[in-house]
Enzyme design. Structure first.
Site, PDB file in Angstrom:
ATOM      1  N   ARG A   1       1.332   0.130  15.202  1.00 30.46           N
ATOM      2  CA  ARG A   1       1.012   0.071  13.772  1.00 30.46           C
ATOM      3  C   ARG A   1       1.473  -1.268  13.212  1.00 30.46           C
ATOM      4  O   ARG A   1       2.212  -2.005  13.861  1.00 30.46           O
ATOM      5  CB  ARG A   1       1.686   1.225  13.037  1.00 30.46           C
ATOM      6  CG  ARG A   1       3.197   1.153  13.046  1.00 30.46           C
ATOM      7  CD  ARG A   1       3.840   2.441  12.567  1.00 30.46           C
ATOM      8  NE  ARG A   1       3.818   2.558  11.107  1.00 30.46           N
ATOM      9  CZ  ARG A   1       4.783   3.184  10.408  1.00 30.46           C
ATOM     10  NH1 ARG A   1       5.835   3.709  11.016  1.00 30.46           N
ATOM     11  NH2 ARG A   1       4.701   3.284   9.109  1.00 30.46           N
TER      12      ARG A   1
ATOM     13  N   TRP B   1       7.321  -0.335   4.080  1.00 30.25           N
ATOM     14  CA  TRP B   1       7.909   0.330   2.901  1.00 30.25           C
ATOM     15  C   TRP B   1       9.319   0.805   3.194  1.00 30.25           C
ATOM     16  O   TRP B   1      10.089   1.070   2.284  1.00 30.25           O
ATOM     17  CB  TRP B   1       7.034   1.487   2.449  1.00 30.25           C
ATOM     18  CG  TRP B   1       7.235   2.779   3.186  1.00 30.25           C
ATOM     19  CD1 TRP B   1       6.789   3.071   4.432  1.00 30.25           C
ATOM     20  CD2 TRP B   1       7.935   3.944   2.727  1.00 30.25           C
ATOM     21  NE1 TRP B   1       7.150   4.341   4.782  1.00 30.25           N
ATOM     22  CE2 TRP B   1       7.857   4.908   3.752  1.00 30.25           C
ATOM     23  CE3 TRP B   1       8.604   4.276   1.551  1.00 30.25           C
ATOM     24  CZ2 TRP B   1       8.438   6.171   3.634  1.00 30.25           C
ATOM     25  CZ3 TRP B   1       9.186   5.539   1.445  1.00 30.25           C
ATOM     26  CH2 TRP B   1       9.097   6.465   2.470  1.00 30.25           C
TER      27      TRP B   1
ATOM     28  N   TYR C   1       9.222  15.464   1.573  1.00 30.10           N
ATOM     29  CA  TYR C   1       9.044  16.825   1.059  1.00 30.10           C
ATOM     30  C   TYR C   1       8.873  16.832  -0.442  1.00 30.10           C
ATOM     31  O   TYR C   1       8.238  17.739  -0.988  1.00 30.10           O
ATOM     32  CB  TYR C   1      10.206  17.727   1.497  1.00 30.10           C
ATOM     33  CG  TYR C   1      10.173  17.952   2.992  1.00 30.10           C
ATOM     34  CD1 TYR C   1       8.981  17.808   3.684  1.00 30.10           C
ATOM     35  CD2 TYR C   1      11.301  18.291   3.714  1.00 30.10           C
ATOM     36  CE1 TYR C   1       8.921  17.987   5.045  1.00 30.10           C
ATOM     37  CE2 TYR C   1      11.249  18.473   5.080  1.00 30.10           C
ATOM     38  CZ  TYR C   1      10.048  18.318   5.729  1.00 30.10           C
ATOM     39  OH  TYR C   1       9.985  18.500   7.082  1.00 30.10           O
TER      40      TYR C   1
ATOM     41  N   ASP D   1       7.847  23.035 -25.154  1.00 33.67           N
ATOM     42  CA  ASP D   1       7.632  21.680 -24.628  1.00 33.67           C
ATOM     43  C   ASP D   1       8.609  21.504 -23.476  1.00 33.67           C
ATOM     44  O   ASP D   1       9.267  22.456 -23.070  1.00 33.67           O
ATOM     45  CB  ASP D   1       7.882  20.616 -25.719  1.00 33.67           C
ATOM     46  CG  ASP D   1       7.140  19.315 -25.419  1.00 33.67           C
ATOM     47  OD1 ASP D   1       7.396  18.714 -24.356  1.00 33.67           O
ATOM     48  OD2 ASP D   1       6.282  18.907 -26.223  1.00 33.67           O
TER      49      ASP D   1
ATOM     50  N   GLU E   1      12.373  12.775   0.708  1.00 33.51           N
ATOM     51  CA  GLU E   1      11.298  12.158  -0.073  1.00 33.51           C
ATOM     52  C   GLU E   1       9.920  12.649   0.374  1.00 33.51           C
ATOM     53  O   GLU E   1       9.053  12.910  -0.450  1.00 33.51           O
ATOM     54  CB  GLU E   1      11.394  10.630   0.045  1.00 33.51           C
ATOM     55  CG  GLU E   1      10.189   9.854  -0.454  1.00 33.51           C
ATOM     56  CD  GLU E   1       9.962   9.949  -1.952  1.00 33.51           C
ATOM     57  OE1 GLU E   1      10.923  10.285  -2.669  1.00 33.51           O
ATOM     58  OE2 GLU E   1       8.836   9.696  -2.388  1.00 33.51           O
TER      59      GLU E   1
ATOM     60  N   THR F   1       7.650  26.480   7.371  1.00 33.17           N
ATOM     61  CA  THR F   1       6.313  25.966   7.098  1.00 33.17           C
ATOM     62  C   THR F   1       5.269  26.924   7.652  1.00 33.17           C
ATOM     63  O   THR F   1       4.227  27.171   7.023  1.00 33.17           O
ATOM     64  CB  THR F   1       6.133  24.569   7.711  1.00 33.17           C
ATOM     65  OG1 THR F   1       7.292  23.795   7.417  1.00 33.17           O
ATOM     66  CG2 THR F   1       4.929  23.872   7.125  1.00 33.17           C
TER      67      THR F   1
ATOM     68  N   SER G   1      -0.746  27.325  -3.661  1.00 38.23           N
ATOM     69  CA  SER G   1      -0.374  28.727  -3.834  1.00 38.23           C
ATOM     70  C   SER G   1      -0.864  29.298  -5.160  1.00 38.23           C
ATOM     71  O   SER G   1      -0.849  30.510  -5.351  1.00 38.23           O
ATOM     72  CB  SER G   1       1.150  28.888  -3.749  1.00 38.23           C
ATOM     73  OG  SER G   1       1.613  28.408  -2.520  1.00 38.23           O
TER      74      SER G   1
ATOM     75  N   HIS H   1       0.852  -1.197   0.000  1.00 42.01           N
ATOM     76  CA  HIS H   1       0.000   0.000   0.000  1.00 42.01           C
ATOM     77  C   HIS H   1       0.889   1.250   0.000  1.00 42.01           C
ATOM     78  O   HIS H   1       0.685   2.174  -0.803  1.00 42.01           O
ATOM     79  CB  HIS H   1      -0.923  -0.002   1.221  1.00 42.01           C
ATOM     80  CG  HIS H   1      -1.535   1.330   1.541  1.00 42.01           C
ATOM     81  ND1 HIS H   1      -2.514   1.900   0.766  1.00 42.01           N
ATOM     82  CD2 HIS H   1      -1.295   2.207   2.546  1.00 42.01           C
ATOM     83  CE1 HIS H   1      -2.848   3.068   1.285  1.00 42.01           C
ATOM     84  NE2 HIS H   1      -2.125   3.291   2.359  1.00 42.01           N
TER      85      HIS H   1
ATOM     86  N   HIS I   1      13.571  11.381   4.319  1.00 40.25           N
ATOM     87  CA  HIS I   1      12.996  12.647   4.745  1.00 40.25           C
ATOM     88  C   HIS I   1      12.845  13.641   3.603  1.00 40.25           C
ATOM     89  O   HIS I   1      11.763  14.189   3.413  1.00 40.25           O
ATOM     90  CB  HIS I   1      13.687  13.251   5.964  1.00 40.25           C
ATOM     91  CG  HIS I   1      12.736  14.200   6.606  1.00 40.25           C
ATOM     92  ND1 HIS I   1      11.664  13.787   7.350  1.00 40.25           N
ATOM     93  CD2 HIS I   1      12.598  15.533   6.484  1.00 40.25           C
ATOM     94  CE1 HIS I   1      10.924  14.824   7.672  1.00 40.25           C
ATOM     95  NE2 HIS I   1      11.466  15.901   7.168  1.00 40.25           N
TER      96      HIS I   1
ATOM     97  N   HIS J   1      15.301  11.972  13.018  1.00 39.40           N
ATOM     98  CA  HIS J   1      14.122  12.088  13.886  1.00 39.40           C
ATOM     99  C   HIS J   1      13.149  10.930  13.631  1.00 39.40           C
ATOM    100  O   HIS J   1      12.194  10.756  14.367  1.00 39.40           O
ATOM    101  CB  HIS J   1      13.437  13.444  13.764  1.00 39.40           C
ATOM    102  CG  HIS J   1      12.837  13.736  12.425  1.00 39.40           C
ATOM    103  ND1 HIS J   1      12.826  14.975  11.867  1.00 39.40           N
ATOM    104  CD2 HIS J   1      12.226  12.935  11.524  1.00 39.40           C
ATOM    105  CE1 HIS J   1      12.222  14.929  10.686  1.00 39.40           C
ATOM    106  NE2 HIS J   1      11.850  13.701  10.458  1.00 39.40           N
ATOM    107  N   HIS J   2      13.400  10.165  12.570  1.00 44.48           N
ATOM    108  CA  HIS J   2      12.614   8.945  12.354  1.00 44.48           C
ATOM    109  C   HIS J   2      13.149   7.796  13.202  1.00 44.48           C
ATOM    110  O   HIS J   2      12.612   6.701  13.165  1.00 44.48           O
ATOM    111  CB  HIS J   2      12.652   8.544  10.877  1.00 44.48           C
ATOM    112  CG  HIS J   2      12.043   9.550   9.964  1.00 44.48           C
ATOM    113  ND1 HIS J   2      10.737   9.503   9.560  1.00 44.48           N
ATOM    114  CD2 HIS J   2      12.568  10.668   9.378  1.00 44.48           C
ATOM    115  CE1 HIS J   2      10.474  10.529   8.756  1.00 44.48           C
ATOM    116  NE2 HIS J   2      11.564  11.247   8.636  1.00 44.48           N
TER     117      HIS J   2
ATOM    118  N   SER K   1      13.560   6.506 -13.439  1.00 48.01           N
ATOM    119  CA  SER K   1      12.459   7.311 -13.976  1.00 48.01           C
ATOM    120  C   SER K   1      12.386   8.664 -13.277  1.00 48.01           C
ATOM    121  O   SER K   1      12.278   9.715 -13.925  1.00 48.01           O
ATOM    122  CB  SER K   1      11.146   6.540 -13.810  1.00 48.01           C
ATOM    123  OG  SER K   1      10.052   7.410 -13.802  1.00 48.01           O
ATOM    124  N   SER K   2      12.467   8.656 -11.932  1.00 47.68           N
ATOM    125  CA  SER K   2      12.349   9.916 -11.189  1.00 47.68           C
ATOM    126  C   SER K   2      13.502  10.855 -11.500  1.00 47.68           C
ATOM    127  O   SER K   2      13.306  12.066 -11.623  1.00 47.68           O
ATOM    128  CB  SER K   2      12.355   9.649  -9.681  1.00 47.68           C
ATOM    129  OG  SER K   2      11.206   8.964  -9.310  1.00 47.68           O
TER     130      SER K   2
ATOM    131  N   LYS L   1       4.655  29.727   5.378  1.00 49.09           N
ATOM    132  CA  LYS L   1       3.740  29.376   4.286  1.00 49.09           C
ATOM    133  C   LYS L   1       2.287  29.450   4.733  1.00 49.09           C
ATOM    134  O   LYS L   1       1.444  30.040   4.058  1.00 49.09           O
ATOM    135  CB  LYS L   1       4.059  27.976   3.776  1.00 49.09           C
ATOM    136  CG  LYS L   1       5.303  27.954   2.938  1.00 49.09           C
ATOM    137  CD  LYS L   1       5.505  26.594   2.330  1.00 49.09           C
ATOM    138  CE  LYS L   1       6.515  26.680   1.219  1.00 49.09           C
ATOM    139  NZ  LYS L   1       6.053  27.439   0.062  1.00 49.09           N
TER     140      LYS L   1
END
Lengths: 295, 537
Positions: free
Chosen positions: B450, B142, B257, B106, B255, B328, B268, B77, B253, B302-303, B169-170, B331
């Site tokens: 979890r 994941w 963002y 283009d 990722e 943040t 925005s 998932h 991390h 922090h993870h 690809s990315s 924003k």
């Protein structure tokens, strides 16, 4: 802003190709190679990874076709300076991504040498780990870990083959730069000569690298499975060797293109891109020589 | 979007035939469409897996799936939603909108653009096929932590190669975005005149190129540890399983963002349009985005507060993480100030955007709670973190994607969506998503872990509510497919004007709806009065 469509013929407009037939071929090749390799790795009996080889063959076919198309367009003067800038940015950022890939492995080397191996040896927070689990382990680099994974091994002397290889690669960067200057001066024969010298230096480097691996496996008992030392040593030098191989192939292609009269003194992005790539693998080697072989 | 043929733009040399039009396309709009359709399909697939997860968690005890399959469900998932749904959806937006927004003919490298997309269906076929192999799909989460992930079945090699392909690809997609933005802007489109969506994508693309190779390296180490006897993550050989976590989160991390910065860009764009005011603090928005991107590289551990880290490390990562709330906050305050005293109307995109601002902020606050290292020891690996990242990713990223679809689909298809159905979709989703995720905060604080298919009976009621919310939210997105389908087909809809929205500014609103196959000829300067963010404001 008008909505007139982009004409693909005019030289002063940004060239937008109409159809791309090669990407889908590339995707198929990539998938065949990946599925083939994964199946091969999982198989319990000895087998030949036919599908993987087929995938690589399709990928090589794709590259020939794709690059041929781009070269044809380039020699046909379809690209204006703005297109050239796009290609340059593409190559620069591709090399940056490669830098980050190597940074990942260099980072892992730094981490094990400065943190995890000393911890296993009882430093800092690792005291109990050392006493209870790995009692007697000293945690000194080079190491194959407290489990003595892969058995005893010896190190490669940095001041023999690796030093020679360093000199070879540094020299190849110089010959390549001489070739570049010759190209700008329009001295085509000189360019080809110095490029051949560069490819030869790269080839000798690779030959010695293979020699070194044979020496490591047969006489020093240093293998990929020699704990964390073997892991970092062979993964770092191995990925570097693959990049040198790729760079040498790219230089060979450029040499052949020069023999066929491609490139102009004022416009030769293909040459420059390969040169950047070659200098990049040289710099990576310097990092390897210092952090993997010497220190 | 074949209906476009019926309009008066069919002289624009669209390739004829399915293979040429879609498989070999170099057109940024067609490739954008492919990305968006693929992302939608993966969103439904990943959502279907989530439905099975919520079904199993409806009651305590094991009803429908076995624990091992449950682990495969949570792992797949996440992988599908992150790499198959959210990221490709944003690349789809980038493809469609960036060239139009900056006046480019283009994307800079159109053939590579095609390849970036056409790797994805192959990679995901490979990844999803692991469900049908011996030992099933990857089941270690994941994050693929060793040693657990190394103890699975045959899936590891397939998963690793699929990740390599997604990375390629990315990276190609990101290179294309950077080259397009830096090299293809029309004359007079200065950097500080660019729409904020373009800015956020430029910064996202840098993040992608910097961290996808690191992830590739990490999974390569997993591969060699499993199949070739290296010991990167094996303490007996001198390695360390925690090393993987450091490398993974150095990627992971930034990722997260990568999945939120383009959302900021979309929001925005939308808020000023429906507030009929220019974006408040445009330049500070650009700097805040850059600051968030920079900080994302120095906060990864922090993870890992509960994994065992030197005390100084815990302190450093705690304070560095809290710093992120400053840009943040800039924003969020700018968005609120943009709406302040604006002549606001509440069309569907605006509703989703306002919900984004509120609900993303809730996710941000729970993130701030977890940044406090000693408190995080309690939250770690509980449903509190599940609630947190679903608030930032579902009511954050996914809400922004849906807002963006409603905002630009009239430009893409030439048809207005049904405002009535759109509003039903919005209220249905927004209420159900809160029923789905808000109770998970309480479950987590009460200690429900979890990634476990069964739970203590004290958690039964909140889980039931969460599941009911989940089914309702899932159904709402099936309803969304129907809305989008009707809009594309032009059923029960009106034709869109070129401007579409009364308050809209930016180049995309000065071209016809639907946008013609080829938009801009290069070399023509942009006029300041067409732009939303010109410094004279």
């Amino acid at each position: 802003m008008s909505n007139t469509e982009v004409s693909n013929k005019s030289h002063d407009q940004y060239y937008v190709p109409h159809l791309a037939k090669w990407p889908i071929v590339g995707s198929i090749g990539m998938t065949l190679a990946a599925v083939g390799a994964a199946t091969f790795m999982n198989s319990e009996t000895a087998s030949t990874p036919v599908m993987m080889y087929l995938g690589f063959a399709v990928l090589i076919f794709m590259m020939f076709g794709w690059f041929a198309e781009v070269i044809k367009e380039s020699e046909g003067n379809l690209y204006n300076p703005q297109v050239d800038t796009s290609f340059r940015m593409g190559m620069v950022w591709f090399i940056f991504s490669e830098v980050m890939f190597f940074a990942c492995f260099f980072g892992a080397l730094w981490y094990v040498r400065n943190l995890s191996v000393p911890w296993l040896g009882g430093e800092g927070v690792g005291l109990m780990t050392n006493t209870e689990l790995w009692s007697g382990y000293e945690g000194v680099w080079p190491t194959n870990g407290p489990g003595d994974v892969g058995g005893k091994f010896e190190l490669i002397d940095p001041y023999h083959l690796p030093l020679v290889n360093t000199i070879l690669l540094m020299a190849s960067s110089i010959t390549l730069t001489i070739a570049h200057h010759a190209l700008v001066d329009g001295a085509r024969k000189k360019v080809i000569g110095w490029l051949i010298a560069t490819v030869l230096l790269g080839a000798i480097f690779l030959f010695y690298q293979v020699e070194e691996y044979i020496e490591a496996y047969q006489h020093l008992d240093l293998t990929l499975e020699s704990g964390i030392y073997g892991s970092t040593f062979f993964m770092l030098t191995g990925f570097h060797g693959m990049h040198v191989t790729l760079g040498a192939i790219m230089l060979t292609v450029i040499t052949i293109r020069l023999m066929r009269g491609h490139f102009k003194p004022e416009s030769h992005f293909g040459f420059e891109a390969v040169a950047w790539y070659w200098h990049f693998v040289d710099v990576v080697w310097l990092g390897l020589f210092i952090f993997v072989y010497i220190i | 979007m074949s209906h476009a043929d019926t309009h008066d733009h069919d002289h624009d040399h669209k390739p004829k035939g399915f293979v040429k039009r879609w498989l070999m396309t170099t057109n940024h709009k067609d490739i954008g469409t492919l990305y968006l359709i693929f992302a939608f399909a993966m969103f439904i697939l990943g959502g279907a897996l989530a439905m099975i997860i919520r079904l199993e968690l409806f009651q305590p005890g094991l009803q429908f799936v076995q624990p091992d399959f449950f682990n495969q469900l949570t792992t797949m998932h996440a992988l599908i939603m992150v790499f198959g749904a959210v990221m490709p959806a944003f690349v789809g937006f980038a493809n469609w909108m960036i060239p139009i927004m900056i006046g480019a003919p283009d994307m800079a490298l159109p053939r590579m653009n095609n390849w970036s997309f056409w790797i994805l269906p192959f990679a995901f076929t490979m990844l999803v096929s692991t469900f049908f192999m011996d030992g099933g799909a990857p089941a270690a989460g994941w994050t693929l932590y060793p040693p657990l992930v190394l103890q699975g079945g045959k899936n590891l090699a397939f998963a690793v190669f699929a990740i390599h392909m997604l990375g390629i690809s990315s990276i190609m997609g990101a290179i294309n975005v950077i080259a397009t933005i830096m090299n293809m802007r029309a004359p007079n489109m200065g950097y500080l005149k660019m729409p904020l969506f373009v800015w956020t994508w430029l910064i996202t693309a840098f993040l992608l190129i910097a961290v996808m190779p690191v992830f590739a390296g990490a999974v390569t180490m997993l591969l060699t540890d499993h199949y070739f006897g290296t010991t990167f993550f094996n303490a007996a050989g001198g390695g360390d399983p925690v090393l993987f976590q450091h490398i993974f989160w150095f990627f992971g991390h930034p990722e997260v963002y990568i999945m939120i910065l383009p959302s900021f860009g979309i929001i925005s764009e939308i808020l000023p349009t429906f507030s009929r005011k220019p974006l408040f603090g445009y330049v500070s928005m650009v700097y805040a985005t850059a600051a968030i991107a920079f900080l994302s590289f120095i906060v990864w551990a922090h993870h890992m507060f509960s994994v065992g880290m030197p005390f100084g490390g815990e302190l450093y990562f705690m304070y560095a993480t809290m710093l992120i709330s400053i840009p943040t906050g800039v924003k969020v305050f700018n968005w609120v100030s943009t709406m302040w005293k604006g002549a606001m109307t509440f069309e569907t995109p605006m509703l989703w955007s306002i919900a984004f601002v509120i609900l993303f902020t809730i996710g941000g606050f729970s993130g701030l709670m977890m940044a406090i290292a000693p408190v995080d020891f309690q939250y770690h690996d509980t449903y509190f973190i599940v609630a947190h990242f679903h608030y930032v990713l579902v009511t954050g990223a996914v809400f922004a994607i849906i807002a963006g679809v409603y905002y630009w689909i009239p430009k893409w298809t030439g048809n207005m969506y049904s405002e009535r159905l759109g509003k039903i979709h919005f209220w249905w989703s927004t209420i159900s998503v809160n029923v789905l995720f808000f109770p998970q905060h309480f479950l987590g604080l009460a200690g429900m872990p979890r990634r476990i298919p069964d739970y203590s009976t004290q958690f039964a009621e909140f889980n039931m509510w969460s599941s009911i919310g989940g089914f309702a939210f899932g159904l709402a997105q099936v309803f969304f497919i129907w809305i989008v389908y009707r809009t594309i087909k032009g059923k029960g809809t009106t034709k869109a004007t070129d401007r579409v929205w009364e308050g809209a500014k930016g180049l995309e609103w000065f071209i016809p709806s639907p946008a013609p196959h080829h938009t801009f000829q290069d070399g023509e300067p942009v006029k300041d009065e067409q732009l939303a963010h010109v410094s004279s404001h």
